[in-house]
Scaffold this active site. Structure first.
Site: not given
Lengths: 229, 229, 229, 229
Positions: A186, A177
């Protein structure tokens, strides 16, 4: 130091290594079905359940799958990385170890106009000229680091002269998760290019070890697709 | 940027500023007494309860008191600081802002023998000579940073040459329980001297805003005194 | 026990009380601008920045605002509530305190068809008949609890007979980011109606203390509106 | 539902099952040695390092080992359990599943004098008499639960009558550091006897999978032994 399950080179001296893993797509299904007092069923139904969970923000069943990575990246990347708090970190310490002479030097420098976040590739020969100055500077920084150490300066003080381009290493353990949260931020086009390369390497590992989850993640989290019953 | 409640200078260019606070010793008592369906009583009993809680590891009542600090410290200190995950951080970004020319240069360098963690003060004139080299290097680093920026290099790339001595700034919000964990680790004699200076400044603020808690913290956590009924 | 800043009755015997608060919309702006080495500017720009942050998942600046609530709710609601881990809790303890005779009895029971999550209101007179049985059962449960206590049974054992409808109380401290996560899940139409009533009361407090944030939360998180530059 | 690695019966109907595991004592050593840029060495030195870490509060290397358990316990135990926030939980839901008729009935009830936390075993025949009343009450509670369901009351409403003695089930994933925190609090003589039985079962699993760590935990955390170089 260990025999990684998977190893991927990133940037000029970095890597992403998967060193341990627990869980998988079926562990997600198993954790979700406990809500109903049930377990796994047949693949098609299980996979649909898993996609449903992610599309509808039922994220806790993904926490029972855990990845342990060994990462090598520049300090300026590590500083972005360590902002992710729901994860475990152990990093090489500049207080205890003499740090290696390895610095990140991009193949092509990026340019940026004032008050603007659109980046371009720096043209030659400027790129080579400036990279040459950076490389010489890295050399000077490490020479001074070594000189300080040789004169008896404590490691924790000497390292102050090392630049953010220096490579560091750490172990990173994170559940699926929290990993999806890391990846969604990112892999994003607003993330700095260097950490995005790491995120892409990690996404590849994730896709291999949790293929159903990765597929649902791409559709329902990254692309924002809506769930249709 | 804000009017701090308390401001303390630390190291050569750093500071600790308290910018907001919620709770206090009575909030600890209030939270603990809810277990019994009761509230605060008279000071002597309340203070004893608070000490009992800390001495016996009932730490959750301390979470309802929250400090918000504005911190300015060198990068190598910030990297130790950000390891504390139960807290909130917002830091100046080298991707978005041009970073200031401020570097940490210790008054006296520390020396260290090989394979040893006992530190001594470096004697003169070696100390001044090496500090002079460091200062010159900081100047060279910032000159190169500026040159890269002037040539159009993106901020996020140019900062790679900046050394770990550079000062950074961040907001830090943390509850009293997590703050005590920070203090117990960073006031410790094994902590690096520089972060210990920050921990001492913060301990002073903590003592002022939660005097009963700070007193119990020193006795039962730092000194390891046993609780006697 | 305390003088709340705001108090709202919920369900038949419950409440939401705001007992302390730190931060606000300007604290969000302040924390976000530190990235740029800047502070607050004029209202219109600040408000737009705040909305931008929420619309684009820059959520950390919201962590520096903190709410402390005193909550009274039934156990079955508290069990859902305590699943939210990024928050602080201190609850009345059935090991230390004799619990009060207060049980949740809904005005109108909900019905549900098999394998279906659409709820309807139970018709009269069935509703009154079944509620009468529940009320009589609550009475019997509390009578047995009292009888066990009177016979010297330890509180921690006697409470085993108390049903999930029993009211409990706790302090709850949570930052604005985690609070928005709580609200987005518990205001949702799939949340159980009872906890949704609590979420609505809390949303009212939130809107009052952080009006810009609440407005942006409704648009960009709850309604899923896209940010347009 | 799964084939556990280890299964231990607890209380009258409960269990602790280890269903997955990652890491181990060597993973602790590996994570700690990365600080020095080194890996594992020979057993005696590695074991001493591990003990040193725990004795001196270097706890992060223990986070890379992760246990996944399947737990069945009464609701009043689960409510204590879920206070441990650094862990992952997925529990059977009384909104989605019809809950089973299984209630905790202690072999011997405990007694307690007013304002006192010393517990005694209840003498016969009082014990049998009161237990008989509790058993009859559990039967009545479940009969009413079934009656409400048969009359179409939604599961989420019907469960309100179920007492805290009811058994529930959940998956629980937790790293070794957080597990030691759980154990140190729940093995303690002040913990309620019922959750202590679960803690003992879990300690047995922990000792089997991380024997060096468990041994150091007992000496330096539980018994408070001081580290001597």
């Amino acid at each position: 130091m260990e025999e990684p399950l998977r190893e991927i080179a990133v940037l000029d001296h970095g890597f992403v290594k998967l060193v341990d893993f627990m869980g998988g797509d079926m562990a997600v299904v198993q954790a979700a079905r406990v809500s109903f007092g049930k377990g796994v069923t047949e693949p098609e139904r299980d996979r649909k359940l898993l996609a449903f969970l992610l599309a509808n923000r039922h994220e806790t069943p993904f926490e029972h799958s855990v990845f342990k990575f060994h990462i090598k990246c520049p300090l300026f990347v590590a500083r972005q990385w360590f902002r992710h708090r729901i994860a475990s970190y152990n990093e090489i310490s500049g207080r205890y170890a003499t740090l290696n002479e390895e610095f990140c030097l991009p193949e092509v420098l990026r340019t940026q106009k004032a008050k603007n976040y659109r980046y371009e590739r720096m043209a030659e020969p400027e790129n080579s000229v400036l990279k040459g100055k950076m490389a010489a500077f890295y050399q000077a920084a490490y020479d001074l680091y070594r000189e300080l150490l040789q004169n008896g300066v404590a490691k924790e003080h000497a390292r102050m002269v090392l630049p953010l381009a220096l490579y560091t290493q750490f172990y990173w353990t994170i559940n699926a998760r929290a990993l999806m949260n890391f990846l969604s931020l990112r892999l994003d086009k607003h993330a700095q290019d260097e950490i995005r390369h790491y995120a892409e390497a990690i996404a590849g590992v994730f896709a291999e070890y949790m293929p159903w989850t990765f597929d649902a993640f791409k559709r329902y989290v990254v692309s924002g697709e809506k769930w249709i019953e």
